[in-house]
Design a protein around this motif. Sequence first.
Motif, short mmCIF file in Angstrom:
data_model
loop_
_atom_site.label_atom_id
_atom_site.label_comp_id
_atom_site.label_asym_id
_atom_site.label_seq_id
_atom_site.Cartn_x
_atom_site.Cartn_y
_atom_site.Cartn_z
N LEU A 28 -10.21 -1.52 -9.17
CA LEU A 28 -11.19 -1.29 -8.19
C LEU A 28 -10.94 0.17 -7.44
O LEU A 28 -9.92 0.20 -6.74
N TRP A 29 -11.69 1.01 -7.67
CA TRP A 29 -11.71 2.06 -6.94
C TRP A 29 -12.77 2.29 -5.83
O TRP A 29 -13.85 2.12 -6.01
N ILE A 30 -12.20 2.49 -4.52
CA ILE A 30 -13.28 2.75 -3.66
C ILE A 30 -13.06 4.01 -2.76
O ILE A 30 -12.09 4.52 -2.66
N LEU A 31 -14.32 4.98 -3.02
CA LEU A 31 -14.20 6.25 -2.45
C LEU A 31 -15.19 6.40 -1.06
O LEU A 31 -16.17 5.88 -0.82
N TYR A 32 -14.39 6.72 -0.04
CA TYR A 32 -15.13 7.06 1.24
C TYR A 32 -15.73 8.45 1.23
O TYR A 32 -14.99 9.36 1.24
N ALA A 33 -16.92 8.31 1.13
CA ALA A 33 -17.83 9.69 0.89
C ALA A 33 -18.40 9.86 2.32
O ALA A 33 -19.17 9.14 2.84
N SER A 92 -8.48 15.58 -0.56
CA SER A 92 -8.40 14.11 -0.65
C SER A 92 -6.96 13.59 -0.81
O SER A 92 -6.13 14.38 -1.17
N ARG A 93 -6.77 12.40 -0.36
CA ARG A 93 -5.69 11.65 -0.60
C ARG A 93 -5.65 10.16 -1.04
O ARG A 93 -7.01 9.75 -0.68
N ILE A 94 -4.79 9.52 -1.55
CA ILE A 94 -5.18 8.32 -2.06
C ILE A 94 -4.30 7.12 -1.46
O ILE A 94 -3.01 7.38 -0.91
N LEU A 95 -4.71 6.12 -1.27
CA LEU A 95 -3.99 4.93 -0.70
C LEU A 95 -4.12 3.83 -1.95
O LEU A 95 -5.35 3.10 -2.16
N ALA A 96 -3.14 3.72 -2.57
CA ALA A 96 -2.86 2.75 -3.69
C ALA A 96 -2.47 1.44 -3.30
O ALA A 96 -1.56 1.28 -2.58
N VAL A 97 -3.06 0.27 -3.47
CA VAL A 97 -2.74 -1.07 -3.16
C VAL A 97 -2.28 -1.80 -4.39
O VAL A 97 -3.21 -1.95 -5.54
N TYR A 98 -1.16 -2.51 -4.47
CA TYR A 98 -0.35 -3.38 -5.44
C TYR A 98 -0.40 -4.77 -4.87
O TYR A 98 0.19 -4.96 -3.83
N SER A 99 -0.50 -5.70 -5.99
CA SER A 99 -0.40 -7.04 -5.65
C SER A 99 -0.10 -7.72 -7.03
O SER A 99 0.88 -8.45 -7.12
N SER A 100 -0.75 -7.69 -7.71
CA SER A 100 -0.66 -8.40 -9.11
C SER A 100 0.40 -7.73 -10.04
O SER A 100 1.03 -8.70 -10.87
N ASP A 101 0.79 -6.65 -9.55
CA ASP A 101 1.72 -5.83 -10.78
C ASP A 101 2.38 -4.69 -10.00
O ASP A 101 1.65 -4.05 -9.31
N ALA A 110 0.87 -1.17 0.15
CA ALA A 110 0.01 -0.02 0.17
C ALA A 110 0.99 1.10 0.18
O ALA A 110 1.80 1.27 0.73
N VAL A 111 0.62 2.23 -1.14
CA VAL A 111 1.50 3.35 -1.16
C VAL A 111 0.39 4.70 -0.87
O VAL A 111 -0.33 4.78 -1.57
N LYS A 112 0.92 5.44 0.11
CA LYS A 112 0.18 6.68 0.17
C LYS A 112 0.28 7.80 -0.99
O LYS A 112 1.70 8.10 -0.89
N ILE A 113 -0.49 8.16 -1.52
CA ILE A 113 -0.19 9.18 -2.90
C ILE A 113 -0.85 10.39 -2.62
O ILE A 113 -2.20 10.67 -2.39
N ASP A 114 -0.22 11.29 -2.85
CA ASP A 114 -0.28 12.82 -3.04
C ASP A 114 -1.71 13.08 -4.04
O ASP A 114 -1.71 12.25 -4.95
N ASN A 115 -2.32 13.96 -3.69
CA ASN A 115 -3.78 13.82 -4.72
C ASN A 115 -4.09 15.44 -4.81
O ASN A 115 -5.49 15.69 -4.91
N VAL A 118 -9.86 6.36 -2.06
CA VAL A 118 -9.80 7.79 -1.98
C VAL A 118 -10.39 8.26 -0.58
O VAL A 118 -11.52 7.66 -0.14
N GLU A 119 -9.61 8.93 0.43
CA GLU A 119 -10.24 9.34 1.55
C GLU A 119 -10.19 10.91 1.77
O GLU A 119 -9.20 11.73 1.11
N GLN A 120 -10.68 11.56 2.63
CA GLN A 120 -10.74 12.81 3.15
C GLN A 120 -9.59 13.10 3.90
O GLN A 120 -9.45 12.50 5.02
N VAL A 121 -8.86 14.11 3.89
CA VAL A 121 -7.56 14.67 4.70
C VAL A 121 -7.81 16.20 5.30
O VAL A 121 -9.15 16.55 4.88
N GLU A 122 -6.95 16.63 5.81
CA GLU A 122 -7.13 17.96 6.28
C GLU A 122 -7.60 19.22 5.20
O GLU A 122 -7.28 18.88 4.09
N ALA A 123 -8.10 20.18 5.57
CA ALA A 123 -8.73 21.13 4.77
C ALA A 123 -9.81 20.53 3.76
O ALA A 123 -9.93 21.25 2.65
N GLY A 124 -10.23 19.60 4.05
CA GLY A 124 -11.39 18.95 2.87
C GLY A 124 -10.75 18.34 1.60
O GLY A 124 -11.37 18.16 0.82
#
Length: 317
Positions: free
Chosen positions: A309-314, A82-91, A51-56, A74-80
């Motif tokens: 698969l993209w999962i967005l926490y709304a 968003s930031r990404i957590l990308a998960v790799y396994s197959s490639d 899992a890699v935390k990625i700037d957005n 995709v999750e909410q961070v400070e000041a409203g």
Amino acid sequence: MSAAGVKNRAAALFAVLVLAVTAACTGGGDGTSPSSTSPSPRKGGATDVLAVKIDNVAPARPHTGLERADIVYVEQVEAGLSRILAVYSSDLPPVIGPVRSARETDLELLRQFDRPTLAFSGAQSRLLPVIDRAPLDPVPPSKAPQAYFRGPDRPAPHNLYLRPERIPFTASGVDAVAELGLKVGAPPPGGEPEDSRTVRYPSASVTFTWSAEGERWLVSLDGAPARTVEGERIGAGTVVVQDVDVRESDFRDRSGNNTPFTETVGSGDAVVLRDGRAYDARWARSSAAADTVFSTPDGRRVDLAEGPLWILYAPRG
């Protein structure tokens, strides 16, 4: 700028990143404190996902290697924002980034995997001991300095990149969705035709537009098409919009903004986008150690379409 200009700029950026693979890492990521401990032995043997935390934010785009992730959260961070957590396994791509700092939300989210490896630039100093106690293998720049480098094309903190082949992780070749108990299969019955869906955060947005030709959902970030460094559009096979509670945590950033905590344990409504249709669904996760189950309102399991698969926490409400 013309389409050709965009593509030429992206190609030039990619070339710079490839050349920078030999550059030395300067550590840290975004003004937060990096973990200062020395490399530690593996605690549980091989891990199942990276899992890699990625700037957005806009200065961090285009992203590098995001299109090859199995799962994108995709999750909410400070000041409203968003930031990404990308998960790799197959490639595993040769370069991933820009890498940014971890959040408390990531620790609960990643409990769904069996001892994942987490790559991140650093974290708020009070959070670092919490990360060290979590059931994962943290790999910030201080533990693997040879794996990180700073690209010269953009300013810090939006220029830290990971070379995943230089950390103690080997891709399994199995799609990470399998670790969540999910699988590719036929769509559920019903659903409504859907051309576009936007998920909004207080200061950010993510839009998915159905491409019948490409048989995928094309991603836009804050209203701009999301592209690879080569200029190609980034897409998803399945999108899950998961309604969650977002509350204040015990942590703040350097500017004093509270870090929101996204509650991924519990239950609630969801919308599943696949094959150009939207399906009402429910999500449920009984504990941090349990997988998230997605089902139709009548209790049928929801399967995925081929592709990322993209999962967005709304935020609810």
